[in-house]
Design a protein around this motif. Structure first.
Motif, PDB file in Angstrom:
ATOM      1  N   ILE A 150       0.831  -1.208   0.000  1.00 25.03           N
ATOM      2  CA  ILE A 150       0.000   0.000   0.000  1.00 25.03           C
ATOM      3  C   ILE A 150       0.866   1.259   0.000  1.00 25.03           C
ATOM      4  O   ILE A 150       0.662   2.178  -0.809  1.00 25.03           O
ATOM      5  CB  ILE A 150      -0.956  -0.004   1.213  1.00 25.03           C
ATOM      6  N   PHE A 151       1.867   1.302   0.900  1.00 21.81           N
ATOM      7  CA  PHE A 151       2.738   2.484   0.967  1.00 21.81           C
ATOM      8  C   PHE A 151       3.591   2.616  -0.293  1.00 21.81           C
ATOM      9  O   PHE A 151       3.812   3.726  -0.794  1.00 21.81           O
ATOM     10  CB  PHE A 151       3.631   2.414   2.213  1.00 21.81           C
ATOM     11  N   LEU A 152       4.068   1.479  -0.817  1.00 19.28           N
ATOM     12  CA  LEU A 152       4.868   1.526  -2.044  1.00 19.28           C
ATOM     13  C   LEU A 152       4.014   1.977  -3.231  1.00 19.28           C
ATOM     14  O   LEU A 152       4.484   2.739  -4.093  1.00 19.28           O
ATOM     15  CB  LEU A 152       5.458   0.131  -2.326  1.00 19.28           C
ATOM     16  N   THR A 153       2.751   1.533  -3.260  1.00 19.99           N
ATOM     17  CA  THR A 153       1.835   1.946  -4.330  1.00 19.99           C
ATOM     18  C   THR A 153       1.598   3.454  -4.292  1.00 19.99           C
ATOM     19  O   THR A 153       1.619   4.125  -5.339  1.00 19.99           O
ATOM     20  CB  THR A 153       0.484   1.210  -4.208  1.00 19.99           C
ATOM     21  N   ILE A 154       1.369   4.003  -3.103  1.00 27.37           N
ATOM     22  CA  ILE A 154       1.154   5.453  -2.973  1.00 27.37           C
ATOM     23  C   ILE A 154       2.359   6.217  -3.530  1.00 27.37           C
ATOM     24  O   ILE A 154       2.215   7.172  -4.296  1.00 27.37           O
ATOM     25  CB  ILE A 154       0.894   5.835  -1.501  1.00 27.37           C
ATOM     26  N   TYR A 155       3.566   5.761  -3.161  1.00 26.23           N
ATOM     27  CA  TYR A 155       4.786   6.440  -3.627  1.00 26.23           C
ATOM     28  C   TYR A 155       4.947   6.320  -5.140  1.00 26.23           C
ATOM     29  O   TYR A 155       5.188   7.322  -5.837  1.00 26.23           O
ATOM     30  CB  TYR A 155       6.006   5.843  -2.922  1.00 26.23           C
ATOM     31  N   GLY A 203       2.503   7.213 -11.950  1.00 28.07           N
ATOM     32  CA  GLY A 203       1.121   7.013 -12.361  1.00 28.07           C
ATOM     33  C   GLY A 203       0.662   5.576 -12.185  1.00 28.07           C
ATOM     34  O   GLY A 203       1.156   4.853 -11.309  1.00 28.07           O
ATOM     35  N   ILE A 204      -0.259   5.131 -13.033  1.00 26.14           N
ATOM     36  CA  ILE A 204      -0.873   3.813 -12.850  1.00 26.14           C
ATOM     37  C   ILE A 204       0.111   2.666 -13.072  1.00 26.14           C
ATOM     38  O   ILE A 204      -0.047   1.596 -12.485  1.00 26.14           O
ATOM     39  CB  ILE A 204      -2.105   3.632 -13.755  1.00 26.14           C
ATOM     40  N   ILE A 205       1.146   2.866 -13.893  1.00 26.46           N
ATOM     41  CA  ILE A 205       2.167   1.825 -14.072  1.00 26.46           C
ATOM     42  C   ILE A 205       2.879   1.569 -12.749  1.00 26.46           C
ATOM     43  O   ILE A 205       3.243   0.432 -12.422  1.00 26.46           O
ATOM     44  CB  ILE A 205       3.188   2.225 -15.166  1.00 26.46           C
TER      45      ILE A 205
END
Length: 505
Positions: free
Chosen positions: A388-393, A399-401
């Motif tokens: 989750i935290f890595l996705t936010i960063y 972007g979505i990639i």
């Protein structure tokens, strides 16, 4: 023999249901995009992901239902079965109440959460759809309960038939509504009504045909603790699993826009369709594995079973994976247009590690059957939080990639590498032997197929007809190559036996 026949019928009907679902998605997705527009389609996809969050109210009990009802059925203990069903019924009723309260609270905060990324009309639509999805979530809670009981009694054909009928009716109704230019609200309403009908029939079948009756008397506190100690661990694992897959869409919705959700949703939709190939086989395994563990099968027997299923799954999963690697971009361009090109890379980043991990699914069922899933569950939760935290960063940076890259890395480390180590060290499944047996013969054949698929992909794909011919050529080449450079005698016999029977008739 009846059990074996039911498994075979379940797998066959499962693939039929999957084919219908895939065709439905193939047909309905571009129709929805053209009817709703990209932004409303993104809102629709976002609200559908909330179903995964509502599913957490299950508390892992649907898994426990298969685990314990299978055991009680094996031991022919109707009293413990009834007490167990009674406990789960009471817990599900309580969770439904909590679901309503939590859902209403979230509903009131939707404008605040999406104020920066959604237009006013998008927020209004999201709120309307959310109320319907909340009702669907409660129905799903009890449908999963009933489905667990039906699985435990190995009535796989019935479950798949229900799914097929529901899907066919859904496609017909939604197609009519889309052609009449109805909004996402009516589409979600159709899903809610169909779920209610499935809920009624599933409950009736369990009560009337399977003679499963809840017992609410004389259930001691120790029994509650036994059930909850198992299911709560599965529940934590479910939290990790659902947030692992559903958080991306939520984060993209908050940080970017509804249109970005639409593109990302196309990529994850393709990956989920590939995942369905694996689920069809895995879905019929849990009761059999519980029996093996209950009857004292040793680690070697369980490893051999895992290898047998893993090789069969590889045969089924490798073909669509290779096909998408070389022909997926052309498919997306023809299907939804060039503006969704990023969906190809999103799908690749997710489905490749997912496909490899799916080969070891039997290990998960063995883990649950042996009640050895505590450590693995908390590791999965930790991986989910990191994701989750890595996705936010990464979403902020790329972007979505970035969201797909985060999911890919988390999946490799959390659901592939760690699971393999855990199965080997804790469950005593020989993962070294498993890897060798999976790769045995297949590796040479797959290398040949990769070269052939690449050559086919160099042909300019200008129409659906050319793409269909390319897919057919790759499928035939794959089948022939693996027959001579991959299949063992057991796998060849699976194919030849029904053909021989058919020829005799």
């Amino acid at each position: 023999m009846k059990s074996v026949s039911s498994k075979k019928s379940g797998v066959i009907l499962g693939y039929l249901a999957m084919a219908i679902t895939n065709l439905a998605s193939f047909f309905l997705t571009p129709l929805m995009l053209s009817t709703f527009g990209t932004s409303d389609f993104g809102v629709y996809k976002l609200v559908i992901t909330f179903t995964a969050y509502f599913a957490l109210a299950d508390l892992g009990l649907s898994n426990a239902v298969v685990r314990y009802v299978s055991e009680y059925r094996t031991n022919n203990d109707k009293v413990l079965e009834g007490k167990f069903v009674g406990v789960v019924t009471l817990i599900d009723l309580l969770m439904s109440l909590i679901l309503v309260i939590g859902g209403i609270l979230f509903y009131n905060y939707i404008p605040v959460i999406f104020d920066q990324s959604f237009q006013v009309e998008e927020i209004v639509l999201l709120k309307e759809l959310f109320l319907l999805v909340m009702i669907t979530g409660i129905l799903t809670l009890f449908i999963n309960f009933a489905s667990g009981i039906i699985k435990s009694y190995e009535r796989f054909s019935l479950l798949k038939s229900i799914n097929i009928i529901k899907t066919v009716v859904r496609v017909a109704l939604i197609t009519i509504l889309l052609l009449l230019d109805f909004s996402p609200f009516e589409i979600v309403l159709v899903d809610t009504v169909l779920m209610f009908l499935v809920f009624l029939y599933s409950g009736y079948f369990c009560f009337k045909s399977l003679k499963v009756r809840p017992i609410f008397k004389n259930i001691d506190l120790g029994y509650y603790k036994k059930i909850l100690s198992y299911s709560l661990i599965v529940f934590i694992d479910a939290i990790a699993f659902h947030f692992f897959w559903a958080a991306d869409v939520f984060i993209i919705g908050v940080l970017i826009s509804s249109s970005a959700i639409a593109v990302y949703a196309i990529g994850t939709l393709i990956a989920s369709l590939f995942f369905a190939f694996s689920i069809v086989i895995s879905d019929v395994l849990m009761p059999e594995i519980v029996k093996m563990v209950t009857q004292g099968s040793d680690d070697k027997a369980l490893t051999d079973h895992m290898i047998k299923i893993g090789r069969i799954k590889f045969i089924f999963l490798a073909l669509p994976t290779i096909g998408f690697i070389f022909l997926g971009k052309q498919f997306i361009h023809l299907w939804v247009g060039y503006e969704f090109s990023e969906a190809y890379y999103i799908a690749l980043l997710i489905l490749i590690p997912q496909m490899i991990s799916a080969l070891t699914d039997v290990g998960l069922y063995i883990m649950w059957a042996k009640n050895k899933h505590l450590v693995k569950t908390f590791v999965s939760l930790a991986i989910c939080i990191i994701n989750i935290f890595l996705t936010i960063y990464l979403v902020k940076e790329y972007g979505i990639i970035g969201a797909a890259v985060s999911t890919c890395l988390a999946f490799i480390f959390g659901y592939l590498i760690f699971n393999s180590i855990y199965f080997h060290k804790v469950l005593k499944l020989d993962m070294v032997l498993f890897t060798k047996k999976i790769l045995n013969k297949f590796i040479f054949g797959i290398l040949i197929v990769l070269v052939g698929a690449y050559l086919v992909s160099t042909i300019d794909t200008t129409s659906w007809f050319i793409l269909a011919v390319q897919c057919l050529v790759v499928t035939i080449f794959y089948s022939l190559t693996l027959w001579f450079f991959g299949f063992n005698s057991f796998e060849k016999n699976i194919v030849l036996t029904p053909i021989k029977k058919l020829l005799k008739k």
